[in-house]
Design a protein around this motif. Structure first.
Motif, PDB file in Angstrom:
ATOM      1  N   ARG A   1       0.797  -1.229   0.000  1.00 47.60           N
ATOM      2  CA  ARG A   1       0.000   0.000   0.000  1.00 47.60           C
ATOM      3  C   ARG A   1       0.834   1.286   0.000  1.00 47.60           C
ATOM      4  O   ARG A   1       1.917   1.344   0.559  1.00 47.60           O
ATOM      5  CB  ARG A   1      -0.901  -0.002   1.231  1.00 47.60           C
ATOM      6  CG  ARG A   1      -0.148   0.150   2.528  1.00 47.60           C
ATOM      7  CD  ARG A   1      -1.102   0.371   3.674  1.00 47.60           C
ATOM      8  NE  ARG A   1      -1.346  -0.853   4.418  1.00 47.60           N
ATOM      9  CZ  ARG A   1      -2.073  -0.890   5.529  1.00 47.60           C
ATOM     10  NH1 ARG A   1      -2.644   0.182   5.991  1.00 47.60           N
ATOM     11  NH2 ARG A   1      -2.240  -2.026   6.165  1.00 47.60           N
TER      12      ARG A   1
ATOM     13  N   GLY B   1      -3.032   3.351  -6.130  1.00 49.61           N
ATOM     14  CA  GLY B   1      -4.077   2.704  -6.913  1.00 49.61           C
ATOM     15  C   GLY B   1      -3.868   1.246  -7.274  1.00 49.61           C
ATOM     16  O   GLY B   1      -2.927   0.598  -6.814  1.00 49.61           O
ATOM     17  N   PRO B   2      -4.751   0.737  -8.112  1.00 49.42           N
ATOM     18  CA  PRO B   2      -4.799  -0.713  -8.377  1.00 49.42           C
ATOM     19  C   PRO B   2      -3.538  -1.293  -9.014  1.00 49.42           C
ATOM     20  O   PRO B   2      -3.290  -2.486  -8.893  1.00 49.42           O
ATOM     21  CB  PRO B   2      -5.980  -0.859  -9.340  1.00 49.42           C
ATOM     22  CG  PRO B   2      -6.787   0.378  -9.174  1.00 49.42           C
ATOM     23  CD  PRO B   2      -5.844   1.458  -8.770  1.00 49.42           C
TER      24      PRO B   2
ATOM     25  N   PRO C   1      -7.861   0.582  -4.026  1.00 51.65           N
ATOM     26  CA  PRO C   1      -8.284   1.756  -4.802  1.00 51.65           C
ATOM     27  C   PRO C   1      -7.272   2.902  -4.747  1.00 51.65           C
ATOM     28  O   PRO C   1      -6.413   2.939  -3.867  1.00 51.65           O
ATOM     29  CB  PRO C   1      -9.578   2.162  -4.104  1.00 51.65           C
ATOM     30  CG  PRO C   1      -9.394   1.711  -2.697  1.00 51.65           C
ATOM     31  CD  PRO C   1      -8.535   0.485  -2.726  1.00 51.65           C
ATOM     32  N   SER C   2      -7.424   3.871  -5.664  1.00 58.71           N
ATOM     33  CA  SER C   2      -6.585   5.078  -5.615  1.00 58.71           C
ATOM     34  C   SER C   2      -7.166   6.095  -4.640  1.00 58.71           C
ATOM     35  O   SER C   2      -6.432   6.775  -3.932  1.00 58.71           O
ATOM     36  CB  SER C   2      -6.516   5.741  -6.995  1.00 58.71           C
ATOM     37  OG  SER C   2      -5.836   4.932  -7.892  1.00 58.71           O
ATOM     38  N   SER C   3      -8.484   6.202  -4.638  1.00 60.77           N
ATOM     39  CA  SER C   3      -9.154   7.217  -3.832  1.00 60.77           C
ATOM     40  C   SER C   3      -8.816   7.077  -2.349  1.00 60.77           C
ATOM     41  O   SER C   3      -8.941   5.993  -1.774  1.00 60.77           O
ATOM     42  CB  SER C   3     -10.664   7.060  -4.026  1.00 60.77           C
ATOM     43  OG  SER C   3     -11.343   7.468  -2.861  1.00 60.77           O
TER      44      SER C   3
ATOM     45  N   LEU D   1     -11.762   5.737  -0.248  1.00 63.11           N
ATOM     46  CA  LEU D   1     -12.002   4.297  -0.442  1.00 63.11           C
ATOM     47  C   LEU D   1     -10.895   3.480   0.227  1.00 63.11           C
ATOM     48  O   LEU D   1     -11.131   2.428   0.809  1.00 63.11           O
ATOM     49  CB  LEU D   1     -12.073   3.971  -1.934  1.00 63.11           C
ATOM     50  CG  LEU D   1     -13.289   4.520  -2.674  1.00 63.11           C
ATOM     51  CD1 LEU D   1     -13.168   4.254  -4.172  1.00 63.11           C
ATOM     52  CD2 LEU D   1     -14.579   3.898  -2.141  1.00 63.11           C
ATOM     53  N   MET D   2      -9.683   3.997   0.143  1.00 68.08           N
ATOM     54  CA  MET D   2      -8.543   3.286   0.740  1.00 68.08           C
ATOM     55  C   MET D   2      -8.674   3.243   2.265  1.00 68.08           C
ATOM     56  O   MET D   2      -8.310   2.249   2.908  1.00 68.08           O
ATOM     57  CB  MET D   2      -7.254   3.985   0.336  1.00 68.08           C
ATOM     58  CG  MET D   2      -6.021   3.201   0.697  1.00 68.08           C
ATOM     59  SD  MET D   2      -4.562   4.047   0.110  1.00 68.08           S
ATOM     60  CE  MET D   2      -3.352   3.368   1.223  1.00 68.08           C
TER      61      MET D   2
ATOM     62  N   TYR E   1     -10.572   0.350   2.943  1.00 70.18           N
ATOM     63  CA  TYR E   1     -10.082  -0.897   2.327  1.00 70.18           C
ATOM     64  C   TYR E   1      -9.219  -1.732   3.292  1.00 70.18           C
ATOM     65  O   TYR E   1      -9.387  -2.940   3.398  1.00 70.18           O
ATOM     66  CB  TYR E   1      -9.285  -0.535   1.072  1.00 70.18           C
ATOM     67  CG  TYR E   1      -8.749  -1.713   0.294  1.00 70.18           C
ATOM     68  CD1 TYR E   1      -9.550  -2.410  -0.592  1.00 70.18           C
ATOM     69  CD2 TYR E   1      -7.418  -2.125   0.446  1.00 70.18           C
ATOM     70  CE1 TYR E   1      -9.063  -3.487  -1.310  1.00 70.18           C
ATOM     71  CE2 TYR E   1      -6.921  -3.197  -0.265  1.00 70.18           C
ATOM     72  CZ  TYR E   1      -7.741  -3.877  -1.152  1.00 70.18           C
ATOM     73  OH  TYR E   1      -7.239  -4.938  -1.863  1.00 70.18           O
TER      74      TYR E   1
END
Lengths: 316, 341
Positions: free
Chosen positions: B111, B116-117, B289-291, B294-295, B298
């Motif tokens: 991470r 991002g992905p 995710p990149s956001s 959202l991370m 996650y």
């Protein structure tokens, strides 16, 4: 050695490769051995020519079809036969099989069957020799299929960047497995321009069925690579007599549609036949040469079966 | 010493102590990195050709050198998997033994906010079935330092997975002159409560923070952090015996769990141990995710661990303050010295 001696020694090595492989082919079929087998029959002049054009202190690194390279370099015959038939007395203790040849005693440093893998590994071997300040070459054998891998271009750039003493030998038998090269390459694909102009490496393309041409070209490239500290590519046009894989040496395959009936070319351009003609030019008669060949065939048949008879296929 | 500094110092030491150690990578020869100035004959810039520069390293390793190659992201190392897994990972065996290939692959992984992905994959478990390769996944600066020294002397091919997330983690430790045999794991905690939290890599600092909160509330979990997965046995008998002391086993992974490292550990434990309760906390089965928002959701955080431990041990819920965006997303920047007391 004078020219005649060189040609006669090359004849012995080419007969050695052919007889050993023919016997392997026969016994594979008879004993139902199902391991991979890529025979180099038909391409003997490539391996032998490069071996003669380079020096004992140079390294060989091979691919999936490397029995010929191994034998031409002087690899131990018994240990190869054991390996091919899965006996633990083999050169890789039976772990590798036909696609993994190894005899460090003669600087045959291994063979791997993943297309394109061998190129950067060989460049690493060449770099190790350079760092140890040895004045020798590392030679890697690939097929025309491997020369389509990204690692081919990457290695030419990288080895050129590090000024590595590397000779890449392309044995161009026209087919990757059973796929014709014209189906795989852009129209007008130009090795010479890419390699010489684009990647600044030395390039020479000769008839790989003719021992003398391969021998001369290898010798010249070796000198140039060591002198100029640049990479070399020797492109050999050659003919694969056998199928891509398997024990069968089949005229049916040679006459097949994918090969556009290559059978007649194969008959005409047998490398042993071409070598015989070269020997005749040194003053020997065909009868004398045939007598020598006959003796050599007996010698290598005996060598093969002396080892083979010690293997219990079912047991191993 | 920070995690990154430990990696750098250990690498410099290996280059200094053994001229057969070589270092390869992109930007590795940039001025200011401290390598090329000190070791001009041992440090090499590579082209952006991961497959071939890795093959070069494999060839060098087969001839008695001990080369290290560095990849800025695991996604770029994937381009070299043929050489890592099929060549270095099979070399000694396929050539019948007595032909070692001690290539060292240092791969940054995991991470990092906003990456991002395609720059944050946690493909640890991919390496686990490359049965000839030693796998190192340090969680602390001292582990990173000692593992690099250890692997540089080893005759095995080795993969070191470096979590960027740990870059700022700080630890004071004694630098030993002699290279010690390294341990497969480290225990944090006093075994008081009947739960062991199994972590590796970037989940250790999060679990340690959770442990702090739990201890204030008189709950005493033990953490077993795995960091070395040897080629011949990925989880040691010693670690299995240790885990056997606990009834409850909580596996905390920053990767998606299914068929990941801890999923593998659980399956091995299930074969050896009877009557255990297994629990898991992990990232969901989607890419990272990149956001940032959202991370934030996650990855497993310290509160997730605290809540789950309370639930497993049937203790009262603890009132927790929210995990801040910074704490969840940014690199943990704290000293872990107190956990070694």
């Amino acid at each position: 050695m004078n020219k005649k001696e060189i040609l006669l020694k090359a004849l012995e090595d080419m007969i050695k490769i052919r007889i050993i492989e023919e016997n392997i082919s026969k016994e594979f079929k008879k004993n139902k051995v199902l391991s991979f087998l890529h025979l180099s029959i038909g391409q003997e002049a490539c391996a032998t020519g490069v071996a003669f054009g380079t020096k004992a202190q140079d390294n060989f690194f091979g691919n999936h079809r490397s029995h010929g390279h191994y034998l031409a370099k002087g690899g131990n015959i018994s240990r190869m036969i054991y390996e091919v038939f899965g006996d633990n007395r083999g050169c890789c203790s039976g772990h590798g099989g036909s696609m993994h040849m190894l005899d460090k005693n003669v600087n045959f440093l291994g063979s791997v069957p993943i297309l394109g893998s061998s190129l950067p590994i060989a460049s690493g071997i060449a770099m190790s020799e350079k760092l140890k300040k040895k004045n020798n070459l590392t030679i890697v054998f690939i097929g025309d299929g491997s020369a389509e891998e990204g690692s081919f271009y990457e290695t030419l750039n990288m080895a050129g960047l590090y000024k590595l003493p590397l000779l890449i030998v392309i044995e161009d038998n026209k087919y990757a497995v059973e796929s014709d090269k014209f189906k795989r390459k852009v129209n007008g694909y130009d090795f010479k321009s890419i390699i010489e102009k684009g990647l600044k490496a030395n390039y020479n393309r000769v008839d790989g069925q003719d021992f003398l041409k391969v021998f001369d070209a290898s010798k010249k490239l070796r000198k140039k690579i060591l002198k100029d500290k640049s990479v070399g590519v020797l492109h050999l046009d050659c003919l694969r007599f056998s199928k891509h894989s398997g024990a069968e040496i089949s005229t049916k395959d040679q006459k097949s549609k994918y090969r556009k009936n290559e059978y007649f070319e194969i008959i005409k351009k047998d490398p042993i036949k071409i070598l015989k003609q070269n020997i005749i030019r040194t003053g020997m008669s065909l009868i004398q040469i045939e007598k020598i060949i006959n003796k050599l065939q007996k010698k290598y048949n005996k060598i093969f079966y002396t080892t083979f008879n010690k293997i219990n296929i079912k047991k191993v | 010493m920070k995690f990154t500094e430990a990696i750098k110092l250990a690498t410099i030491r290996t280059l200094k102590e053994d001229k057969k150690c070589l270092l390869f990578g992109l930007e590795i020869t940039n001025e200011g990195n401290g390598f090329i100035e000190k070791f001009p004959n041992q440090v090499f810039e590579t082209p952006v050709s991961e497959l071939s520069s890795t093959g070069l390293v494999v060839g060098l390793a087969s001839r008695g050198f001990k080369p290290i190659i560095v990849y800025g992201r695991i996604e770029f190392a994937l381009l070299a998997f043929d050489q890592i897994l099929t060549q270095a990972g099979r070399w000694e065996y396929m050539f019948g033994g007595n032909y070692s290939c001690p290539a060292k692959f240092r791969i940054q992984i995991g991470r990092q906010w906003g990456n991002g992905p395609q720059h944050t994959a946690n493909y640890h478990s991919v390496f686990m079935q490359a049965v000839e390769i030693d796998i190192f996944i340090p969680s602390t600066p001292s582990e990173a330092y000692n593992q690099i020294l250890y692997m540089s002397k080893s005759k095995n091919p080795s993969v070191l997975l470096e979590h960027r997330y740990l870059n700022l983690l700080d630890e004071d430790f004694k630098i030993e002159k002699k290279i010690k045999k390294i341990s497969t794991s480290k225990v944090y905690g006093n075994k008081k409560d009947n739960i062991v939290i199994i972590t590796y890599a970037d989940t250790l600092p999060i679990a340690l923070k959770a442990k702090d909160i739990l201890e204030i509330n008189n709950i005493f979990p033990t953490i077993l952090n795995l960091s070395f997965f040897p080629k011949n046995q990925r989880i040691s008998n010693k670690d299995i015996s240790f885990i056997n002391k606990f009834k409850n086993i909580l596996l905390v992974d920053s990767s998606p769990y299914d068929f990941g490292i801890l999923s593998g550990v659980q399956s091995i434990l299930s074969l050896h141990l009877q009557n255990k309760n297994f629990y898991k906390l992990s990232s969901p089965n989607i890419p990272a995710p990149s956001s940032p928002m959202l991370m934030h959701k996650y990855y497993v955080n310290k509160n997730n661990i605290v809540n789950y431990v309370c639930k497993i041990l049937k203790r009262k819920n603890i009132t927790l303050s929210k995990v801040s965006f910074e704490e969840s997303i940014l690199w943990p920047n704290f000293s872990i010295n107190k956990y070694f007391k």
